[in-house]
Design a protein around this motif. Sequence first.
Motif, mmCIF file in Angstrom:
data_model
loop_
_atom_site.group_PDB
_atom_site.id
_atom_site.type_symbol
_atom_site.label_atom_id
_atom_site.label_comp_id
_atom_site.label_asym_id
_atom_site.label_seq_id
_atom_site.Cartn_x
_atom_site.Cartn_y
_atom_site.Cartn_z
ATOM 1 N N LEU A 187 22.589 -35.558 -40.542
ATOM 2 C CA LEU A 187 21.331 -34.897 -39.946
ATOM 3 C C LEU A 187 21.461 -35.210 -38.455
ATOM 4 C CD1 LEU A 187 18.986 -33.056 -39.942
ATOM 5 C CD2 LEU A 187 17.613 -35.059 -40.705
ATOM 6 N N GLY A 188 21.412 -36.574 -38.019
ATOM 7 C CA GLY A 188 21.379 -37.123 -36.872
ATOM 8 C C GLY A 188 22.586 -36.414 -35.908
ATOM 9 N N PHE A 189 23.791 -36.405 -36.537
ATOM 10 C CA PHE A 189 24.873 -35.924 -35.861
ATOM 11 C C PHE A 189 24.758 -34.264 -35.581
ATOM 12 C CE2 PHE A 189 29.246 -34.170 -35.865
ATOM 13 C CZ PHE A 189 29.881 -35.138 -34.930
ATOM 14 N N TYR A 190 24.366 -33.725 -36.241
ATOM 15 C CA TYR A 190 23.837 -32.281 -36.205
ATOM 16 C C TYR A 190 22.878 -32.384 -34.892
ATOM 17 C CZ TYR A 190 22.113 -27.779 -36.715
ATOM 18 O OH TYR A 190 21.493 -26.457 -36.256
ATOM 19 N N VAL A 191 21.940 -32.930 -34.911
ATOM 20 C CA VAL A 191 20.932 -32.754 -33.881
ATOM 21 C C VAL A 191 21.775 -33.336 -32.497
ATOM 22 C CG1 VAL A 191 18.783 -33.828 -32.983
ATOM 23 C CG2 VAL A 191 19.022 -33.292 -35.346
ATOM 24 N N SER A 192 22.374 -34.261 -32.706
ATOM 25 C CA SER A 192 23.105 -34.675 -31.323
ATOM 26 C C SER A 192 23.919 -33.865 -30.942
ATOM 27 C CB SER A 192 23.971 -36.000 -31.626
ATOM 28 O OG SER A 192 24.959 -36.030 -32.534
ATOM 29 N N MET A 193 24.686 -33.182 -31.553
ATOM 30 C CA MET A 193 25.633 -31.926 -31.533
ATOM 31 C C MET A 193 25.003 -30.786 -30.504
ATOM 32 S SD MET A 193 28.859 -32.805 -31.917
ATOM 33 C CE MET A 193 28.200 -34.344 -31.063
ATOM 34 N N VAL A 194 23.548 -30.705 -31.178
ATOM 35 C CA VAL A 194 22.759 -29.663 -30.307
ATOM 36 C C VAL A 194 22.482 -29.818 -29.191
ATOM 37 C CG1 VAL A 194 20.760 -28.291 -30.651
ATOM 38 C CG2 VAL A 194 22.142 -28.603 -32.653
ATOM 39 N N ALA A 195 22.292 -31.173 -28.854
ATOM 40 C CA ALA A 195 21.530 -31.808 -27.586
ATOM 41 C C ALA A 195 22.838 -31.704 -26.676
ATOM 42 C CB ALA A 195 21.146 -33.076 -27.772
ATOM 43 N N VAL A 196 24.045 -32.137 -27.074
ATOM 44 C CA VAL A 196 25.301 -32.176 -26.475
ATOM 45 C C VAL A 196 25.702 -30.784 -25.910
ATOM 46 C CG1 VAL A 196 27.817 -32.621 -26.271
ATOM 47 C CG2 VAL A 196 26.215 -34.392 -27.464
ATOM 48 N N GLY A 197 25.582 -29.829 -26.967
ATOM 49 C CA GLY A 197 25.733 -28.474 -26.625
ATOM 50 C C GLY A 197 24.990 -27.748 -25.702
ATOM 51 N N ALA A 198 23.617 -28.278 -25.705
ATOM 52 C CA ALA A 198 22.692 -27.901 -24.709
ATOM 53 C C ALA A 198 23.128 -28.324 -23.389
ATOM 54 C CB ALA A 198 21.363 -27.994 -25.044
ATOM 55 N N VAL A 199 23.394 -29.619 -23.160
ATOM 56 C CA VAL A 199 23.832 -29.906 -21.741
ATOM 57 C C VAL A 199 25.008 -29.410 -21.243
ATOM 58 C CG1 VAL A 199 24.493 -32.045 -20.564
ATOM 59 C CG2 VAL A 199 22.391 -32.120 -22.270
ATOM 60 N N GLY A 200 25.847 -29.267 -22.468
ATOM 61 C CA GLY A 200 27.198 -28.718 -21.665
ATOM 62 C C GLY A 200 27.260 -27.305 -21.396
#
Length: 701
Positions: free
Chosen positions: A65-78
């Motif tokens: 779950l944390g990995f998914y949330v972090s990927m969303v955050a990384v995607g938003a920044v990217g």
Amino acid sequence: MHWVNPMAWALRSLAVSEFGDARWDAPAAAGGETPTTLRLGDAVLALFEIPKSPALAWGGAAFLLGFYVSMVAVGAVGMSVMRAPEPPGGSAAAAAAAEAEDEEEEGGRGAAAGDADAASVAVAVAPPPTHLPPPPPRLSLAAIDLSYFVPSTKSSELRLLSGVTASFEPGTLTALMGPSGAGKTTLLDVLAFRKTAGRVSFGDKGGGGGGGGIFVGGAKAEPRSFSAVSGYVEQSVDAHAPLLSVGESAVFSALLRLPSATTREAARAAAREALAVAGLGDPRYSSLLVGSLPLEARKRLAIAVELAARPAVVFLDEPTSGLDGRAAAAVARAMRAAADAGRTVVATVHQPSRAVFALFDGLLLLAPGGEVAFCGALGGGEEAPLLVEHLLSVLPPQLPRAGPRPGENRAAWAMEALAAQAAAGDAEGRGSPLPRPPSRRPRSAAAAAFPRSAAAAAALAAARRASEDGRGRGAAPPPRPGASRVFAAHTVRNWRSYARDPARNTARFLVTAAIALIISTMERGKGRADHVVSLREVNNALGLLYLVSVVLSMDLAFEAQPFLSSERLVYYRERAAGAAMAGPQLLASAAVELPYLLAQTLLFAVPVYLAVGYERSAAKFGFFFLVSVFSSCSVEQGARLAAGGSEGTRWWRGGSFSFFCFREGKNLQTRRNENLKTHSFIAPSSSSSSPPPPQQKKQTS
């Protein structure tokens, strides 16, 4: 690497949950023969160096779950900092070279037909609806001594625009013309602050100095504020969501780009007005899906989408390209209606028909090398007397014809005159009939004579007045819609797009059902306690856990990328217009995808879990389903990141996911013996034929 691998965490969670159950309390056998006091489940976990802590079961779910949330955050920044992919060639210089490709088909095909029937084409403009937002301000646009350079080699630059001075007034429609490679689209992109590479310079044709710049309403334009008062109609018609209707596309643009205080009713009214100006106000048009529209209607929809934001300045890149005479006239009349409403409209065109050219008020004519050959008013009507008079005064007298024939298309005549002058100058003093390279061609006579002409003095005076009129000074752009409105609008858009794509939804569920059927048939009963009685079956059971934890995720990764790759074109257009917010858009996309993903995972998990023979416990199945969902979410979000980049980054990200899967499979076989360093994939056939490791025999004896 192992401890940040989501596949490893998914496998550990399922393994600890499965082998920690009471049905694995039977004593293990040393070499498959002699019973021991060690639990069979603990022996399996120890064999593969998986800690038997029960906390790892839910810890793995939390990590996913944390990995998914972090990927969303990384995607938003990217997505916030990522640039659109470069056109073929990979650089701004290559993009400029691509503009030099042949464009003669656009104007020539429909000129004769367009002159005959263009008069019958009209755009129906409905009466102004109520609840409209405030009208856009009347702002002029001026560029003074603008030059643009791109890197050519490590130590030199290539000049694409040279000392361009021009002004564009509210309520006017100006054509930006020139031969192929003259820099029409480049100039349009520079004026709209859409160039992300190269160098823009003002003063003394790029040599520095003061007094130059780009001015809007008398104030120096800033990229961030200029996007709030401008619109840009791209040449591509694929940058719009194909599964939205015409009316929905316009309303969506109004909701995201009008000030935050705009009500939904006002946004709908602005969308209806924009569609009426573009000739799409008929309800029969409004209900059609964008993907079903012909090319001409898509061109007008692109105009309507920009007008829905009520910009003061509108740029259009080749809006009539690829259209016949009648369709080009319809698009041109939509541009004329937008200018008559008080907007400043600038459009690049290539040899328009006589009737279309008559709709323009002014012309900025570029010669090869990005220099101005003419800038000013046309003089009214189809004859364009000011343009003809200027070109006759500056072109060499040895050209074949001194002026256009009666009734001849003045735009075509001007382009032919420039081409003839360029050909004469290029061949002068040379024995070869082949043209010279662009960097070695002589300067255009029209461009060389323009700075000394009366038209140049008038253009400079008009640009100075536009830069000093003061209407745009001190006016801060209104605040754009917040994250909540962006999230709600994108959620509605994505939900409608998913619901209107039954082929994709049917395919994804059929593929999932097929995968579940194959695994259920091949691995039937291999997870039952009475089946797992030796180390060979234990290895097979653990390999099966790994298989079911990654197979659906891999299917989702490959299934999602084609759809997401088409969506990124829409995102790039919205971001360039200042209407994109990466975080809310990613969350909206995930919120719409989640119900489909849950249904897809349930379709896979139920038959596989029952057929394999895992313990028939609601809690156990719930945990199996939860881990499968989290694993699928993480990989599907990785697919979104991969689809958002260039071709090279997509290969890199896809390769990194494959490496995660390979690494975990390799670690499973490696951990059978801590002294064994050979890395290989886990395979049930090889595992079943391998003898128990000697060290394991010692531990269990």
